[in-house]
Each structure stands twice: as C-alpha cells, then as structure tokens.
Design an enzyme around this catalytic site. Structure first.
Site, PDB file in Angstrom:
ATOM      1  N   SER A 168     -22.993 -10.776  -7.605  1.00  0.00           N
ATOM      2  CA  SER A 168     -24.084 -11.692  -8.007  1.00  0.00           C
ATOM      3  C   SER A 168     -25.434 -11.143  -7.572  1.00  0.00           C
ATOM      4  O   SER A 168     -25.534 -10.434  -6.560  1.00  0.00           O
ATOM      5  CB  SER A 168     -23.882 -13.056  -7.350  1.00  0.00           C
ATOM      6  OG  SER A 168     -25.001 -13.877  -7.584  1.00  0.00           O
ATOM      7  N   TYR A 224     -21.474 -19.056  -0.815  1.00  0.00           N
ATOM      8  CA  TYR A 224     -21.214 -18.322  -2.064  1.00  0.00           C
ATOM      9  C   TYR A 224     -21.696 -16.870  -1.942  1.00  0.00           C
ATOM     10  O   TYR A 224     -20.992 -15.923  -2.299  1.00  0.00           O
ATOM     11  CB  TYR A 224     -21.928 -19.033  -3.209  1.00  0.00           C
ATOM     12  CG  TYR A 224     -21.966 -18.291  -4.520  1.00  0.00           C
ATOM     13  CD1 TYR A 224     -20.879 -18.318  -5.390  1.00  0.00           C
ATOM     14  CD2 TYR A 224     -23.094 -17.563  -4.908  1.00  0.00           C
ATOM     15  CE1 TYR A 224     -20.922 -17.645  -6.613  1.00  0.00           C
ATOM     16  CE2 TYR A 224     -23.142 -16.893  -6.116  1.00  0.00           C
ATOM     17  CZ  TYR A 224     -22.056 -16.934  -6.966  1.00  0.00           C
ATOM     18  OH  TYR A 224     -22.101 -16.263  -8.163  1.00  0.00           O
ATOM     19  N   LYS A 236     -19.571 -13.355  -2.228  1.00  0.00           N
ATOM     20  CA  LYS A 236     -19.858 -12.304  -3.211  1.00  0.00           C
ATOM     21  C   LYS A 236     -20.187 -10.983  -2.510  1.00  0.00           C
ATOM     22  O   LYS A 236     -19.887  -9.902  -3.024  1.00  0.00           O
ATOM     23  CB  LYS A 236     -21.001 -12.732  -4.137  1.00  0.00           C
ATOM     24  CG  LYS A 236     -20.621 -13.870  -5.073  1.00  0.00           C
ATOM     25  CD  LYS A 236     -19.531 -13.414  -6.045  1.00  0.00           C
ATOM     26  CE  LYS A 236     -19.200 -14.439  -7.086  1.00  0.00           C
ATOM     27  NZ  LYS A 236     -18.240 -13.966  -8.086  1.00  0.00           N
ATOM     28  N   THR A 241     -24.211 -20.576 -18.294  1.00  0.00           N
ATOM     29  CA  THR A 241     -22.767 -20.803 -18.458  1.00  0.00           C
ATOM     30  C   THR A 241     -22.463 -22.201 -17.912  1.00  0.00           C
ATOM     31  O   THR A 241     -23.367 -22.892 -17.425  1.00  0.00           O
ATOM     32  CB  THR A 241     -21.950 -19.788 -17.616  1.00  0.00           C
ATOM     33  OG1 THR A 241     -22.289 -20.025 -16.243  1.00  0.00           O
ATOM     34  CG2 THR A 241     -22.251 -18.346 -17.982  1.00  0.00           C
TER      35      THR A 241
END
Ligand code: NAD
Length: 274
Positions: free
Chosen positions: A156, A171, A175, A206
C-alpha cells in the site's frame, strides 16, 4: 499475439470477488490466463464467472478464508487438481479498519494481521511449494537462470507515506510486514525461477474505499487533493503494472522490489497540505 507470454498460465488471485482482485482477474483473463479465484464470500460475482465466456479461459471460484492454514492447504490442493499447475499468484485480499493508535483493539490487530499478512503468507507458501515441485519436475536440482513463475503481494501507499486523513497504523504495519516478505522470498525462491515483488496501490475507488468513505464522508475528497491529477485511481489503472509484473517476457529481471502506483500522491507536497 501473446506478447506477454501469459497464455494458458494459471494465476491464483485472492480477494477476487471485487475491487483490485477482480480487476486483475479481468486483465489476466483478457491475455488468456486461467483464473483460480479465492475469496471469503460465498457466491462469486457474475463479472468473474463471465470471464469464461468472454475470453474462453478456465475460471474456478474457491471460497476460502485465507487466514486459515487448513482452508488454504485444502483449496490450493483443489486448485492443483483442477488446473494441474500454478504459475502466478496475486495476493489482493485485504482488510482495513480506521482506528486511532491509542485505542487500537486487540481484535483489529489480530484480524488485520491474520488476513493481510498471514493470509498472504499462507497462500504464497502453498502456491510456492507447488511452483517448486513443477520447477524440479522439469529441471531437477539445476539452479534457474530464467524466471518461470511470479508471486505478487499487494502492499500500500500507506507503507510509503502516512496520511493525516486516516488512522490506520495497524493496517500500515500489516502491509509493511507484507513488503518485508518480498526481498527474502525473492532470494529464497530465485533458484526455482520464481520472482517475488509487491505492488503498492495509491488511493483507489473500490468497496474498501467506499466503506472507509461511509465512516468518513470527506475522505475521498481529501485523497483527490493528494494526487497530482486531482482524483483518486480506478482499479483498471493498476492492471498495467500487474500484467507487466506477471509477464516474465517483460519483467523477467525484476524481482525483490516494491512498485508504487499512486497518481503522484507520495511525490509532492500536495496543495491539501499547504
Ligand atoms: N483501494 C485502495 O485504495 C487500496 C490502496 C492500497 C492498497 N490496497 C490493497 O489492495 C488490496 C485490494 O483492495 P480493494 O480495495 O480491492 O479491497 P476490497 O475490499 O474491494 O476487496 C478485498 C477483497 O478481499 C476479500 N477478503 C477479505 N478478507 C478475506 C479473507 N479472510 N479471505 C479471503 N478473502 C478475503 C474481500 O471479500 C474482498 O473481495 C487490499 O490488500 C488492500 O489493502 C487498496
């Protein structure tokens, strides 16, 4: 013309029920790759199933929680039975939860690392075992001089630059752990002709982005200001990089790297910050 040399290859794609995973499946099917699609949802989306008739390729859907070793082992065994070989893996499944660091819950830490890191690890490990078996079946113990297979992790932009608009330390760390796999796996798997890289997408529209937007209605507007084009990306805009990374003809000398595709967001002091 099979200029990418991807025709009749089999790609395992996780997170294939939507977003980037589905976009990657569409792009790879369009160059005649067969698709083994993994996701946690019960029913595959129609768009995935339609790739069979649209491109004349084999597409099979496997419901799988990638954070479970037993489910991953069982599903990858079925993939090998159905497709005979595995040539490519794209680890697109992922989850994110916006939570301030000071209040990050054990549940967030466990779940985010279980899916993003452990899930990518387990799927890649199971597929790499099969790739090594295939390599040794043809070349024995001879060290590879050329690439025959590839693993792509999805990291990311968050691992390159922190955004003040989000509180996603958990998160981001998961990643970063994914990116941490790239160099050592590239080194360990090169003797078997397997390249290992990661793709770091920037802000892309998305389902993941839509669910973040629900919690924070200003988020997309903020991200739009952060890219050089004044908008966020679309899944299609990541497929060129992915096809390139998959194609040994085009990127056979590319391994152990992270590629950031972010509309310039991480390369300037954007107006939103001034
Ligand atoms: N959208 C962005 O802006 C963005 C930016 C950087 C990185 N990424 C990364 O790109 C990847 C794809 O993201 P997206 O935006 O397409 O997200 P998405 O939410 O649209 O799709 C993720 C898919 O992963 C599946 N999934 C979730 N948990 C799973 C599990 N345990 N087992 C199997 N499948 C599971 C979901 O069902 C879903 O289909 C993710 O790894 C994400 O972290 C996205």
């Amino acid at each position: 013309m099979d200029s990418l040399n991807l025709k009749n290859r089999t790609v395992v794609i996780t997170g294939c029920a939507g977003g980037l995973g589905l976009a990657f499946a569409e792009a790879l099917a369009s160059v005649d790759c067969n698709i083994a699609a993994l996701d946690i949802v019960t029913e595959p989306p129609t768009a995935l199933c339609q790739l069979r008739s649209a491109h004349g390729v084999k597409v099979e859907y496997y419901k799988c929680d990638i954070s479970s070793r037993s489910q991953v082992s069982e599903v990858i065994e079925r993939v090998v039975a159905d497709f005979i070989s595995i040539n490519l893996v794209i680890n697109a499944a992922g989850i994110v939860q916006d939570e301030p660091f000071l209040w990050t819950s054990d549940h967030n830490i466990e779940k985010t690392f279980a899916v993003n890191f452990t899930g990518s690890f387990l799927v890649s490990q199971a597929c790499a075992k099969q790739m090594v078996k295939q390599y040794q079946g043809v070349h024995g113990e001879k060290r590879a001089e050329r690439t025959e297979a590839a693993i792509i992790f999805i990291a990311s932009i968050a691992t390159h630059i922190a955004s003040s608009a989000q509180r996603i330390s958990c998160y981001t760390a998961s990643k970063a752990a994914v990116r941490g796999l790239v160099a050592p796996l590239a080194a360990e798997l090169a003797p078997y002709g397997i390249r290992v890289n990661s793709l770091s997408p920037g802000y892309t529209m998305t389902a993941m982005m839509q669910s973040l937007q629900k919690e924070q209605p200003d988020l997309v507007g903020q991200f739009e200001k952060e890219t050089m084009f004044g908008r966020i990306g679309l899944p299609d805009e990541l497929t060129g990089a992915t096809l390139w990374m998959c194609s040994d003809r085009l990127s056979g000398w590319y391994t152990g790297q992270d590629m950031l595709v972010d509309g310039g967001a991480s390369s300037w002091k954007h107006p939103a910050a001034l």
